[in-house]
Design a protein around this motif. Structure first.
Motif, PDB file in Angstrom:
ATOM      1  N   ASP A  75      49.884  62.297  70.251  1.00 19.97           N
ATOM      2  CA  ASP A  75      49.353  63.287  71.193  1.00 19.97           C
ATOM      3  C   ASP A  75      48.379  64.242  70.508  1.00 19.97           C
ATOM      4  O   ASP A  75      47.324  64.564  71.057  1.00 19.97           O
ATOM      5  CB  ASP A  75      50.480  64.075  71.858  1.00 19.97           C
ATOM      6  N   THR A  76      48.722  64.698  69.313  1.00 18.59           N
ATOM      7  CA  THR A  76      47.833  65.609  68.586  1.00 18.59           C
ATOM      8  C   THR A  76      46.564  64.884  68.161  1.00 18.59           C
ATOM      9  O   THR A  76      45.456  65.425  68.251  1.00 18.59           O
ATOM     10  CB  THR A  76      48.553  66.212  67.360  1.00 18.59           C
ATOM     11  N   PHE A  77      46.696  63.648  67.704  1.00 20.25           N
ATOM     12  CA  PHE A  77      45.524  62.842  67.330  1.00 20.25           C
ATOM     13  C   PHE A  77      44.542  62.760  68.497  1.00 20.25           C
ATOM     14  O   PHE A  77      43.367  63.087  68.359  1.00 20.25           O
ATOM     15  CB  PHE A  77      45.974  61.438  66.898  1.00 20.25           C
ATOM     16  N   PHE A  78      45.034  62.340  69.665  1.00 19.64           N
ATOM     17  CA  PHE A  78      44.152  62.204  70.821  1.00 19.64           C
ATOM     18  C   PHE A  78      43.607  63.556  71.279  1.00 19.64           C
ATOM     19  O   PHE A  78      42.462  63.654  71.708  1.00 19.64           O
ATOM     20  CB  PHE A  78      44.851  61.477  71.968  1.00 19.64           C
ATOM     21  N   SER A  79      44.385  64.593  71.167  1.00 18.38           N
ATOM     22  CA  SER A  79      43.919  65.935  71.528  1.00 18.38           C
ATOM     23  C   SER A  79      42.755  66.362  70.632  1.00 18.38           C
ATOM     24  O   SER A  79      41.740  66.866  71.114  1.00 18.38           O
ATOM     25  CB  SER A  79      45.078  66.927  71.420  1.00 18.38           C
ATOM     26  N   TYR A  80      42.896  66.170  69.333  1.00 20.44           N
ATOM     27  CA  TYR A  80      41.820  66.536  68.399  1.00 20.44           C
ATOM     28  C   TYR A  80      40.580  65.674  68.626  1.00 20.44           C
ATOM     29  O   TYR A  80      39.462  66.172  68.648  1.00 20.44           O
ATOM     30  CB  TYR A  80      42.293  66.385  66.952  1.00 20.44           C
ATOM     31  N   VAL A  81      40.776  64.366  68.783  1.00 23.57           N
ATOM     32  CA  VAL A  81      39.638  63.464  69.005  1.00 23.57           C
ATOM     33  C   VAL A  81      38.912  63.828  70.301  1.00 23.57           C
ATOM     34  O   VAL A  81      37.683  63.853  70.349  1.00 23.57           O
ATOM     35  CB  VAL A  81      40.100  61.987  69.002  1.00 23.57           C
ATOM     36  N   ARG A  82      39.664  64.134  71.345  1.00 26.91           N
ATOM     37  CA  ARG A  82      39.061  64.521  72.628  1.00 26.91           C
ATOM     38  C   ARG A  82      38.244  65.804  72.453  1.00 26.91           C
ATOM     39  O   ARG A  82      37.137  65.930  72.957  1.00 26.91           O
ATOM     40  CB  ARG A  82      40.141  64.730  73.686  1.00 26.91           C
ATOM     41  N   ASP A  83      38.794  66.761  71.725  1.00 28.21           N
ATOM     42  CA  ASP A  83      38.125  68.044  71.517  1.00 28.21           C
ATOM     43  C   ASP A  83      36.875  67.907  70.651  1.00 28.21           C
ATOM     44  O   ASP A  83      35.841  68.504  70.938  1.00 28.21           O
ATOM     45  CB  ASP A  83      39.110  69.024  70.862  1.00 28.21           C
ATOM     46  N   ILE A  84      36.948  67.111  69.597  1.00 27.80           N
ATOM     47  CA  ILE A  84      35.853  67.018  68.621  1.00 27.80           C
ATOM     48  C   ILE A  84      34.834  65.950  69.024  1.00 27.80           C
ATOM     49  O   ILE A  84      33.635  66.137  68.862  1.00 27.80           O
ATOM     50  CB  ILE A  84      36.426  66.750  67.212  1.00 27.80           C
ATOM     51  N   ALA A  85      35.288  64.824  69.521  1.00 26.85           N
ATOM     52  CA  ALA A  85      34.488  63.703  70.028  1.00 26.85           C
ATOM     53  C   ALA A  85      33.773  62.912  68.934  1.00 26.85           C
ATOM     54  O   ALA A  85      34.059  61.741  68.728  1.00 26.85           O
ATOM     55  CB  ALA A  85      33.508  64.132  71.109  1.00 26.85           C
ATOM     56  N   TYR A  86      32.828  63.515  68.241  1.00 21.73           N
ATOM     57  CA  TYR A  86      32.025  62.768  67.271  1.00 21.73           C
ATOM     58  C   TYR A  86      32.698  62.725  65.905  1.00 21.73           C
ATOM     59  O   TYR A  86      33.262  63.713  65.448  1.00 21.73           O
ATOM     60  CB  TYR A  86      30.637  63.387  67.123  1.00 21.73           C
ATOM     61  N   ALA A  87      32.600  61.567  65.258  1.00 22.94           N
ATOM     62  CA  ALA A  87      33.171  61.382  63.933  1.00 22.94           C
ATOM     63  C   ALA A  87      32.066  61.042  62.940  1.00 22.94           C
ATOM     64  O   ALA A  87      31.056  60.437  63.294  1.00 22.94           O
ATOM     65  CB  ALA A  87      34.192  60.248  63.944  1.00 22.94           C
ATOM     66  N   THR A  88      32.283  61.423  61.719  1.00 20.80           N
ATOM     67  CA  THR A  88      31.416  60.988  60.627  1.00 20.80           C
ATOM     68  C   THR A  88      32.035  59.726  60.048  1.00 20.80           C
ATOM     69  O   THR A  88      33.191  59.736  59.614  1.00 20.80           O
ATOM     70  CB  THR A  88      31.309  62.072  59.540  1.00 20.80           C
ATOM     71  N   MET A  89      31.281  58.628  60.089  1.00 23.32           N
ATOM     72  CA  MET A  89      31.737  57.355  59.524  1.00 23.32           C
ATOM     73  C   MET A  89      31.184  57.259  58.106  1.00 23.32           C
ATOM     74  O   MET A  89      29.988  57.417  57.900  1.00 23.32           O
ATOM     75  CB  MET A  89      31.220  56.177  60.350  1.00 23.32           C
ATOM     76  N   ILE A  90      32.069  56.989  57.147  1.00 27.16           N
ATOM     77  CA  ILE A  90      31.641  56.853  55.765  1.00 27.16           C
ATOM     78  C   ILE A  90      31.902  55.428  55.307  1.00 27.16           C
ATOM     79  O   ILE A  90      33.018  54.915  55.427  1.00 27.16           O
ATOM     80  CB  ILE A  90      32.367  57.860  54.843  1.00 27.16           C
ATOM     81  N   THR A  91      30.846  54.800  54.803  1.00 28.77           N
ATOM     82  CA  THR A  91      30.936  53.481  54.196  1.00 28.77           C
ATOM     83  C   THR A  91      30.505  53.633  52.736  1.00 28.77           C
ATOM     84  O   THR A  91      30.056  54.699  52.315  1.00 28.77           O
ATOM     85  CB  THR A  91      30.019  52.466  54.907  1.00 28.77           C
TER      86      THR A  91
END
Length: 162
Positions: free
Chosen positions: A14-30
């Motif tokens: 629940d916290t994971f989805f809450s944070y992802v919903r709030d932040i939306a964009y992620a920095t992908m590192i390769t």
């Protein structure tokens, strides 16, 4: 600060989805062949499959991303907001070339997936899910860390088995 460790994803889902919903964009590192990191900002969508998180990324199959993932599939997706809430997803990422995966991910983006994050991918791929430029990356986390900004309390999910 205290760290809580869980092996069952439901303990922080629940916290994971809450944070992802709030932040939306992620920095992908390769990582390139010389071990140097490369970051780019993208918008993954997430779901839970058999009790484990699975991420999906609609993306162009650029030469850089393709070379990095072919050489080293280990990736990190990092989310952060000004309240200092953060999510760090350590994972294996790979191109999912099958038509079923592409259709599934297209639908997740349109519907927003369980976390409520998404967009209409036709903005980028006018030919719909059959557009030859539309490609999909499957994200399989092996570790997720949530950091709560108010007290820097950390929760780490790592399954008992790979």
């Amino acid at each position: 600060m205290p760290t809580t460790r869980v092996s069952d994803f439901s303990g922080l889902q629940d916290t994971f989805f809450s944070y992802v919903r709030d932040i939306a964009y992620a920095t992908m590192i390769t990582v390139d062949r010389q071990g140097r990191p490369r970051a780019r900002v993208l918008l993954p969508v997430w779901e839970v499959v058999d009790g484990r998180p699975v991420g999906w990324l609609a993306a162009y199959k650029t030469p850089v991303k393709t070379a990095h993932l072919a050489n080293n599939p280990h990736t990190t997706y990092s989310y952060w907001n000004p309240r200092q809430n953060a999510v760090h997803v350590d994972s294996l990422s790979s191109w999912a070339d099958g038509e079923a995966s592409k259709l599934h991910v297209w639908d997740l983006y349109i519907k927003g997936g369980p976390p409520g994050v998404g967009y209409d991918p036709v903005q980028y791929w006018r030919g719909g899910p059959e557009d030859p430029e539309y490609q999909v990356i499957r994200i399989e986390p092996w570790r997720i860390q949530l950091v709560r900004g108010s007290d820097l309390r950390s929760t780490i999910w790592q399954p008992d088995t790979p």
